[in-house]
Design an enzyme around this catalytic site. Structure first.
Site, mmCIF file in Angstrom:
data_model
loop_
_atom_site.group_PDB
_atom_site.id
_atom_site.type_symbol
_atom_site.label_atom_id
_atom_site.label_comp_id
_atom_site.label_asym_id
_atom_site.label_seq_id
_atom_site.Cartn_x
_atom_site.Cartn_y
_atom_site.Cartn_z
ATOM 1 C CG ASP A 142 -4.847 1.623 1.684
ATOM 2 O OD1 ASP A 142 -3.751 1.680 0.856
ATOM 3 O OD2 ASP A 142 -6.129 1.562 1.306
ATOM 4 C CG HIS A 188 -1.831 -0.988 1.406
ATOM 5 N ND1 HIS A 188 -3.363 -1.099 1.044
ATOM 6 C CD2 HIS A 188 -1.757 -2.608 1.120
ATOM 7 C CE1 HIS A 188 -4.067 -2.268 1.126
ATOM 8 N NE2 HIS A 188 -3.121 -2.553 0.924
HETATM 9 O O1 LIG Z 1 12.017 -8.736 -3.035
HETATM 10 C C1 LIG Z 1 10.811 -8.551 -3.325
HETATM 11 C C2 LIG Z 1 9.721 -8.671 -3.167
HETATM 12 C C3 LIG Z 1 8.402 -7.417 -2.898
HETATM 13 N N1 LIG Z 1 8.921 -6.372 -3.158
HETATM 14 C C4 LIG Z 1 7.814 -5.255 -3.807
HETATM 15 O O2 LIG Z 1 7.215 -5.774 -3.127
HETATM 16 C C5 LIG Z 1 6.042 -5.379 -3.260
HETATM 17 C C6 LIG Z 1 4.740 -6.537 -2.792
HETATM 18 O O3 LIG Z 1 3.417 -5.592 -3.713
HETATM 19 P P1 LIG Z 1 2.190 -6.802 -3.792
HETATM 20 O O4 LIG Z 1 3.084 -7.490 -4.891
HETATM 21 O O5 LIG Z 1 0.651 -6.316 -3.919
HETATM 22 O O6 LIG Z 1 2.064 -7.711 -2.793
HETATM 23 P P2 LIG Z 1 1.947 -7.601 -1.190
HETATM 24 O O7 LIG Z 1 3.146 -6.897 -0.159
HETATM 25 O O8 LIG Z 1 1.569 -9.492 -1.113
HETATM 26 O O9 LIG Z 1 0.692 -6.150 -0.637
HETATM 27 C C7 LIG Z 1 -0.544 -6.516 -0.403
HETATM 28 O O10 LIG Z 1 -1.240 -5.831 -1.207
HETATM 29 C C8 LIG Z 1 -1.712 -5.579 -1.794
HETATM 30 C C9 LIG Z 1 -2.516 -4.408 -2.783
HETATM 31 O O11 LIG Z 1 -3.101 -3.964 -1.461
HETATM 32 C C10 LIG Z 1 -2.400 -6.608 -2.038
HETATM 33 O O12 LIG Z 1 -3.006 -6.714 -3.512
HETATM 34 C C11 LIG Z 1 -2.374 -7.656 -2.107
HETATM 35 O O13 LIG Z 1 -3.419 -9.052 -1.913
HETATM 36 C C12 LIG Z 1 -1.715 -7.548 -0.207
HETATM 37 O O14 LIG Z 1 -0.382 -8.680 0.125
HETATM 38 C C13 LIG Z 1 6.063 -4.992 -5.145
HETATM 39 O O15 LIG Z 1 5.753 -3.755 -5.667
HETATM 40 C C14 LIG Z 1 7.183 -6.063 -5.490
HETATM 41 O O16 LIG Z 1 7.946 -4.518 -6.654
HETATM 42 C C15 LIG Z 1 10.604 -5.730 -3.407
HETATM 43 O O17 LIG Z 1 10.597 -4.829 -3.795
HETATM 44 N N2 LIG Z 1 11.487 -7.181 -3.938
#
Ligand SMILES: O=c1ccn([C@@H]2O[C@H](COP(=O)(O)OP(=O)(O)O[C@H]3O[C@H](CO)[C@@H](O)[C@H](O)[C@H]3O)[C@@H](O)[C@H]2O)c(=O)[nH]1
Length: 487
Positions: free
Chosen positions: A127, A18
């Protein structure tokens, strides 16, 4: 009088998926000339400021100010997925009081400071699960625009929670023979969404506090004066049209990563841009990728909050090894619950596989050695993958992820859905199908949507026009406020 910048307060929900898109939007708005007060919780504030070169960041974005409020939890609280409801509840009570006080102090500053240089906030962008902003905005007469960090499709599903309860689609029970039946009460999704694809919240009994919490948040957020989504029209047009029945203003401005890049093109590059990453990135994986053949590596990451069992990790491990394809896997220290990581994976880095605890994901996805993405289908990861035309294997678990994976496999056709199973033979088979380009339609669709994503953020594209509309609308809120003051 000097040309004062309009002032926008931005309030993300304090978790990785988020904060990152909200920060990108803040950077776009700041670049367009707005003063930004970016309000994190103290916990996230310290991490973000620890991860950026503040002076270089502020020289690129001089109107930017990082502020913080307590989230009401003790410093030792884990703030992880198992206690996320405590975080929600605490922010919506204690955090709300602090946010209100902070906004009041920003409003009062106008009286104290030099009127030539200070502008009080004219709107709040919050948000979609921070409905406390609606209460504060109503009381202090500041318009609130809501930013949902899910896809348009999942946002639309959330707006049907009540209907799903009425139609007895909730709770979705694991093992129920009806689990593959279509959900028919959500317009535009009648032919595609099965019960098993509904958000994880739909597994709750109807009197469960978590379900009640989301019902309340969703209905409160309908009062916002507009809806911002990190998506683009060519991806979700029919659903975006439906969302206009709830909000007169819907701003689809994604993919934000690409929008920010295109808006900043031509500006001097910043030495250390804010990646919005709340963890330290291990960049050694980029040198490892540099040594791999083009399109040979499958990148594996389950985002920032998902946790899995030791057995599930082992199934993925064997499936990946048996597929014979090189892989780069993000294994966060808190990814596995219970007995910890299996021994095989403790020192796994070899010619075939490379493991890091956190990767520079956007850079990895765009690397020429990467040919596929095994993902948990978080919305940011999904959109980042679509933007660079990388096909996905989806293993969704919580929140919106099962909706996203269904769209990936059955609407957009940019990947495969491995929902609800992860035995090693399925993993091996799916990795081979994806990496050996056995599905021609997927190859075609990934290229098509990557081109459309890029087009949307270029001059004349839908997201480009929508961000300009958002900027104009905020400026007119400011002008109305100025007119009122003059009267
Ligand atoms: O090694 C890593 C892994 C992830 N990321 C970043 O972290 C973010 C992860 O976001 P997302 O893929 O949306 O997953 P979550 O962190 O699990 O996000 C939560 O929030 C999101 C937005 O509301 C929801 O869609 C998901 O289901 C919820 O788990 C992305 O931008 C990735 O690029 C990194 O930079 N490095």
């Amino acid at each position: 009088m000097a040309d004062l910048q309009s002032h926008v307060v931005m309030l993300p929900f304090p978790v990785q998926g988020h904060v990152k898109p909200m920060l990108m939007l803040a950077e776009v708005l700041c670049h367009a000339g707005f003063r930004i007060s970016f309000v994190n919780t103290d916990h996230i504030h310290d991490i973000i400021l620890g991860n950026i070169d503040k002076s270089s960041f502020l020289s690129q974005f001089p109107g930017f100010c990082f502020l913080s409020i307590p989230d009401g939890l003790s410093p030792e609280h884990p703030r992880d997925i198992s206690s996320i409801i405590e975080l929600f509840t605490s922010i919506n009570s204690m955090g709300k009081i602090m946010f209100r006080d902070l906004i009041i102090s920003l409003l009062r500053q106008e009286d104290l400071d030099d009127k030539e240089t200070w502008q009080a906030p004219c709107c709040i962008i919050a948000d979609g699960i921070m409905s406390l902003a609606i209460d504060v905005g109503e009381e202090l007469e500041i318009p609130v625009i809501t930013f949902r960090t899910y896809s348009a499709t999942c946002t639309w599903v959330y707006f049907h929670l009540e209907k799903l309860i009425e139609q007895r689609e909730i709770p979705v029970l694991e093992g129920n023979e009806d689990i593959d039946g279509l959900v028919t009460c959500i317009p535009e999704l009648e032919k595609v969404l099965r019960r098993r694809d509904l958000p994880s919240i739909c597994k709750c009994e109807i009197d469960h506090p978590t379900l009640k919490f989301f019902l309340e948040q969703t209905s409160k957020m309908k009062k916002a004066s507009g809806l911002i989504l990190n998506t683009f029209e060519d991806l979700e047009a029919p659903i975006i049209r439906q969302l206009h029945s709830i909000y007169s203003k819907v701003y689809t401005i994604g993919p934000l990563q690409a929008l920010l890049k295109s808006q900043l093109a031509g500006s001097p590059p910043i030495a250390a841009p804010a990646t919005g990453s709340l963890r330290q990135e291990d960049r050694t994986c980029i040198s490892w990728l540099d040594r791999q053949p083009a399109k040979s590596v499958i990148y594996v990451s389950f985002g920032s909050v998902v946790v899995m069992s030791r057995d599930q990790i082992l199934e993925f491990w064997h499936g990946l090894i048996n597929s014979g394809k090189p892989f780069l896997w993000v294994i966060r220290p808190d990814l596995v619950f219970g007995d910890g990581l299996p021994e095989e994976i403790m020192c796994p880095t070899n010619e075939r596989g490379y493991v890091v605890s956190w990767a520079p994901q956007v850079e990895v996805l765009a690397h020429c050695a990467v040919g596929g993405f095994l993902t948990h289908s978080g919305w940011n990861s999904t959109l980042e993958s679509i933007t660079v035309g990388l096909p996905m294997i989806c293993w969704p678990l919580i929140v919106d992820q099962k909706v996203n994976s269904r769209c990936v496999s059955d609407i957009w056709r940019v990947g495969l859905d491995m929902k609800d199973s992860c035995d090693r033979s399925t993993v091996e088979k799916m990795v081979r199908v994806l990496m050996e380009n056995q599905d021609e339609e997927i190859a075609k669709s990934t290229t098509k949507f990557a081109n459309l994503a890029q087009k949307s953020v270029m001059e004349g594209g839908s997201s480009f026009c929508n961000i300009n509309k958002l900027i104009e609308d905020i400026r007119s809120i400011q002008s109305e406020k100025d007119d009122c003051k003059r009267k």
